[in-house]
Design a protein around this motif. Sequence first.
Motif, PDB file in Angstrom:
ATOM      1  N   ASN A 215       9.902  17.798   4.219  1.00  0.00           N
ATOM      2  CA  ASN A 215      10.519  16.309   3.734  1.00  0.00           C
ATOM      3  C   ASN A 215       9.345  15.502   3.831  1.00  0.00           C
ATOM      4  N   GLY A 216       8.492  15.537   2.732  1.00  0.00           N
ATOM      5  CA  GLY A 216       7.392  14.622   2.674  1.00  0.00           C
ATOM      6  C   GLY A 216       6.361  15.034   3.596  1.00  0.00           C
ATOM      7  N   SER A 217       5.081  14.062   3.550  1.00  0.00           N
ATOM      8  CA  SER A 217       4.209  14.851   4.419  1.00  0.00           C
ATOM      9  C   SER A 217       4.161  14.429   5.879  1.00  0.00           C
ATOM     10  N   GLN A 218       5.181  13.254   5.961  1.00  0.00           N
ATOM     11  CA  GLN A 218       5.350  12.997   7.271  1.00  0.00           C
ATOM     12  C   GLN A 218       6.059  14.269   8.131  1.00  0.00           C
ATOM     13  N   GLN A 219       6.846  14.788   7.460  1.00  0.00           N
ATOM     14  CA  GLN A 219       7.341  16.114   8.268  1.00  0.00           C
ATOM     15  C   GLN A 219       6.354  17.018   8.369  1.00  0.00           C
TER      16      GLN A 219
ATOM     17  N   ILE B 132      -8.476  18.456  14.029  1.00  0.00           N
ATOM     18  CA  ILE B 132      -9.254  17.348  13.593  1.00  0.00           C
ATOM     19  C   ILE B 132      -8.568  16.887  12.357  1.00  0.00           C
ATOM     20  N   TYR B 133      -7.966  15.775  12.383  1.00  0.00           N
ATOM     21  CA  TYR B 133      -7.103  15.219  11.255  1.00  0.00           C
ATOM     22  C   TYR B 133      -8.028  14.373  10.168  1.00  0.00           C
ATOM     23  N   VAL B 134      -8.206  14.640   9.111  1.00  0.00           N
ATOM     24  CA  VAL B 134      -8.892  14.181   7.933  1.00  0.00           C
ATOM     25  C   VAL B 134      -8.301  13.677   6.761  1.00  0.00           C
ATOM     26  N   THR B 135      -8.466  12.635   6.053  1.00  0.00           N
ATOM     27  CA  THR B 135      -8.418  12.271   4.860  1.00  0.00           C
ATOM     28  C   THR B 135      -9.390  12.418   3.707  1.00  0.00           C
ATOM     29  N   PRO B 136     -10.107  13.745   3.423  1.00  0.00           N
ATOM     30  CA  PRO B 136     -11.166  13.647   2.898  1.00  0.00           C
ATOM     31  C   PRO B 136     -11.254  13.292   1.463  1.00  0.00           C
TER      32      PRO B 136
ATOM     33  N   GLU C  20      -6.014  18.787   6.886  1.00  0.00           N
ATOM     34  CA  GLU C  20      -6.197  18.034   5.754  1.00  0.00           C
ATOM     35  C   GLU C  20      -5.163  17.225   5.020  1.00  0.00           C
ATOM     36  N   ASP C  21      -5.206  15.886   5.109  1.00  0.00           N
ATOM     37  CA  ASP C  21      -4.127  15.287   4.505  1.00  0.00           C
ATOM     38  C   ASP C  21      -4.517  14.651   3.175  1.00  0.00           C
ATOM     39  N   ASP C  22      -4.108  15.382   1.942  1.00  0.00           N
ATOM     40  CA  ASP C  22      -4.609  15.078   0.714  1.00  0.00           C
ATOM     41  C   ASP C  22      -3.645  14.169  -0.094  1.00  0.00           C
ATOM     42  N   TYR C  23      -3.220  13.167   0.505  1.00  0.00           N
ATOM     43  CA  TYR C  23      -2.042  12.426   0.281  1.00  0.00           C
ATOM     44  C   TYR C  23      -2.038  11.672  -1.146  1.00  0.00           C
ATOM     45  N   SER C  24      -3.120  11.158  -1.667  1.00  0.00           N
ATOM     46  CA  SER C  24      -2.955  10.687  -3.103  1.00  0.00           C
ATOM     47  C   SER C  24      -4.366  11.246  -4.025  1.00  0.00           C
TER      48      SER C  24
ATOM     49  N   GLY D 254       0.150  17.924   1.247  1.00  0.00           N
ATOM     50  CA  GLY D 254       0.243  17.136   0.076  1.00  0.00           C
ATOM     51  C   GLY D 254       1.598  16.699   0.002  1.00  0.00           C
ATOM     52  N   THR D 255       1.909  15.845  -0.983  1.00  0.00           N
ATOM     53  CA  THR D 255       3.275  15.104  -1.082  1.00  0.00           C
ATOM     54  C   THR D 255       3.523  14.661  -2.311  1.00  0.00           C
ATOM     55  N   PHE D 256       4.631  14.680  -2.929  1.00  0.00           N
ATOM     56  CA  PHE D 256       5.032  14.242  -3.982  1.00  0.00           C
ATOM     57  C   PHE D 256       5.536  12.875  -3.943  1.00  0.00           C
ATOM     58  N   SER D 257       5.180  12.127  -2.798  1.00  0.00           N
ATOM     59  CA  SER D 257       5.718  10.670  -2.768  1.00  0.00           C
ATOM     60  C   SER D 257       5.116   9.971  -3.800  1.00  0.00           C
ATOM     61  N   LYS D 258       3.741  10.097  -3.913  1.00  0.00           N
ATOM     62  CA  LYS D 258       2.600   9.292  -4.811  1.00  0.00           C
ATOM     63  C   LYS D 258       2.776   9.448  -6.446  1.00  0.00           C
ATOM     64  N   VAL D 259       2.879  10.539  -6.550  1.00  0.00           N
ATOM     65  CA  VAL D 259       3.050  11.217  -8.104  1.00  0.00           C
ATOM     66  C   VAL D 259       4.409  11.255  -8.523  1.00  0.00           C
TER      67      VAL D 259
ATOM     68  N   GLN E 143     -10.221   8.519   1.928  1.00  0.00           N
ATOM     69  CA  GLN E 143     -10.140   8.234   3.302  1.00  0.00           C
ATOM     70  C   GLN E 143      -8.961   7.086   3.633  1.00  0.00           C
ATOM     71  N   PHE E 144      -7.990   7.354   4.595  1.00  0.00           N
ATOM     72  CA  PHE E 144      -7.107   6.108   4.696  1.00  0.00           C
ATOM     73  C   PHE E 144      -7.518   5.654   5.883  1.00  0.00           C
ATOM     74  N   PRO E 145      -7.782   4.136   5.905  1.00  0.00           N
ATOM     75  CA  PRO E 145      -7.564   3.125   4.834  1.00  0.00           C
ATOM     76  C   PRO E 145      -8.706   2.903   4.047  1.00  0.00           C
TER      77      PRO E 145
ATOM     78  N   THR F 234       0.902  -1.277  -0.065  1.00  0.00           N
ATOM     79  CA  THR F 234       0.138  -0.064   0.134  1.00  0.00           C
ATOM     80  C   THR F 234       0.754   1.094  -0.006  1.00  0.00           C
ATOM     81  N   GLY F 235       0.681   2.064  -0.777  1.00  0.00           N
ATOM     82  CA  GLY F 235       1.269   3.295  -0.717  1.00  0.00           C
ATOM     83  C   GLY F 235       2.365   3.401  -1.807  1.00  0.00           C
ATOM     84  N   SER F 236       2.820   2.255  -2.352  1.00  0.00           N
ATOM     85  CA  SER F 236       4.000   2.420  -3.095  1.00  0.00           C
ATOM     86  C   SER F 236       3.534   2.387  -4.444  1.00  0.00           C
TER      87      SER F 236
ATOM     88  N   LEU G 181      12.246  10.902  -2.881  1.00  0.00           N
ATOM     89  CA  LEU G 181      12.259  12.244  -3.230  1.00  0.00           C
ATOM     90  C   LEU G 181      12.227  12.891  -1.840  1.00  0.00           C
ATOM     91  N   ARG G 182      11.176  12.562  -1.056  1.00  0.00           N
ATOM     92  CA  ARG G 182      10.942  13.252   0.313  1.00  0.00           C
ATOM     93  C   ARG G 182      10.860  14.429   0.180  1.00  0.00           C
ATOM     94  N   VAL G 183       9.900  14.902  -0.629  1.00  0.00           N
ATOM     95  CA  VAL G 183       9.278  16.436  -1.090  1.00  0.00           C
ATOM     96  C   VAL G 183       7.776  16.265  -0.803  1.00  0.00           C
TER      97      VAL G 183
HETATM   98  C1  LIG Z   1      -2.494   8.904   4.632  1.00  0.00           C
HETATM   99  C2  LIG Z   1      -1.376   9.101   4.227  1.00  0.00           C
HETATM  100  N1  LIG Z   1      -0.670  10.487   4.201  1.00  0.00           N
HETATM  101  C3  LIG Z   1       0.383  10.706   3.794  1.00  0.00           C
HETATM  102  C4  LIG Z   1       1.340   9.666   3.063  1.00  0.00           C
HETATM  103  C5  LIG Z   1       2.360  10.190   2.493  1.00  0.00           C
HETATM  104  O1  LIG Z   1       3.679   9.993   3.160  1.00  0.00           O
HETATM  105  P1  LIG Z   1       4.963  10.692   2.709  1.00  0.00           P
HETATM  106  O2  LIG Z   1       4.705  12.009   2.099  1.00  0.00           O
HETATM  107  O3  LIG Z   1       5.869  11.071   4.049  1.00  0.00           O
HETATM  108  O4  LIG Z   1       5.917   9.648   1.833  1.00  0.00           O
HETATM  109  C6  LIG Z   1       0.783   8.529   3.240  1.00  0.00           C
HETATM  110  C7  LIG Z   1       1.789   7.321   2.581  1.00  0.00           C
HETATM  111  O5  LIG Z   1       1.413   6.133   2.595  1.00  0.00           O
HETATM  112  C8  LIG Z   1      -0.625   8.065   3.485  1.00  0.00           C
HETATM  113  O6  LIG Z   1      -1.042   7.004   3.449  1.00  0.00           O
END
Ligand SMILES: Cc1ncc(COP(=O)(O)O)c(C=O)c1O
Length: 467
Positions: A187-191, A250-254, A285-289, A315-320, A257-259, A121-123, A325-327
């Motif tokens: 450095n990625g949305s984790q940061q 309030i943390y949301v993935t609108p 708002e976590d708009d990750y993918s 947002g993140t460039f990890s998926k696109v 939604q994860f997962p 997942t997420g790769s 890259l960690r941005v």
């Molecule tokens: C809900 C959610 N947010 C963010 C991310 C992205 O993480 P990052 O940008 O740190 O790679 C993921 C990756 O799996 C995710 O599932």
Amino acid sequence: MKVTSPLLPLRRQIYDHWRTAILDRRAVPGDRVPSTRELAETLGVARATVTDAYEQLIAEGFFEASQGSGTFVCRQLPEGVQSRAPRITQAPPIRLSRYGRELTEDVLRPLPPPGVVHFATGSPDVNQFPIAIWRKLIARHLRTPSVRLLDYAEDPAGYAPLREQVAQYVTRMRAVRCTPEQVIIVNGSQQALDLAVRVLVDPGDPVAFENPGYQSAYRILRAYGVRLHPVPVDEEGLVVRKLPRQCRLIYVTPSHQFPTGVVLSLARRLELLAQARLRNAVILEDDYSSEYRYAGAPLTSLQGLAAGVPIVYMGTFSKVMFPGLRVGYLIVPPALMEPFRCAKWLADRQTNQRDQAALADFLREGHLDRHIRRMRRLYGQRRAALVDALHEHFGDRVEILGDVAGMHVMARFRDRAVVRRALKRGVWVTTCQRYYVEGTAPLDTELMLGFANLSERAIREGIRRLA
Ligand SMILES: Cc1ncc(COP(=O)(O)O)c(C=O)c1O
């Protein structure tokens, strides 16, 4: 003494020998040590090597040189260096902070054994990334490095041309309302999560969190010591009426939604904004993918709808692009810019400037839009193959949840033994158990099946084996 280690320079070995002899009381204050000439001859090494080692021992107070009479173990070794107490060989346990105590190994991603079909997942499929273009852009900024790129950044919020490109990108793709001055490159949305938690909440503050939800977000929140309020999710997303009466964040993935993969409906979005306003809460708002939706246009961001409610959008460039890259980026209300900018500076100064410069070009020259279009087609086909194979092999024993979007599917199985059997058949799947706040997971078997990083053939084979 013997000089044997091939790894350490001779000078260092001589130094270590004497230092250890003194600490272990094999050499005591006032002992005369061989002259540099004697020792060099005995060991068959250059005299300068021994002299270097002795000079260091003198400088550190282990040896003293007496003009004309030789070198000795220092007569006035500091107290404790040779105390009679046995040297401690087993260190006492180290006290951890509350944050440190929460960091158990299960925050890490479980890694599959080699050779299995891995529904990761997420790769994204990094093999599809146009690496030649990326190499060219990186080389462009290496060939003519602007001195600015080598130095500390003028602004920890990021490289100005990239902030500009990100503002245009989120406005265009996600209907986010912002100016480049509201963008912080991280450095990625984790940061982004890490900074947002530190800047916006205190230990003990109430925080509402989707349940099930993104494990890497709730583990940060919990380690930080907030009061976590799990809020259920149904087919319309977060059940807003179940929000706790008070919450600061309030943390949301609108958008996916994860997962579970469901989309927060428009009615719920408006309700969420109203409830956040009532509680004076900030929405994260976590708009990750969000870029990947395979039927119709992607729903736009919650941020773009909001008025009078502070939204920190990430947002993140990890998926696109690719996760290595960690941005990623934060879009914050103007009033929050200063604390976020300072938090970024204290966390790690800045995100790699060369990568930021190359990424700005990648966006400006249209490569990202092209890549996303191509991947949307490919991932759409892979998702369809997965859903198809699930129906073919499991029929009505499987329920597929979520919108036609993202990079994974959540599948609910009536069959409880499916996970146990999977690994035996060489298939690696993740259950959703770890995404529920403790004690709230249902008994059903819910699997997260990532499809982006597998060929259609591998997907079909994996599901066949699973069945
Ligand atoms: C809900 C959610 N947010 C963010 C991310 C992205 O993480 P990052 O940008 O740190 O790679 C993921 C990756 O799996 C995710 O599932």
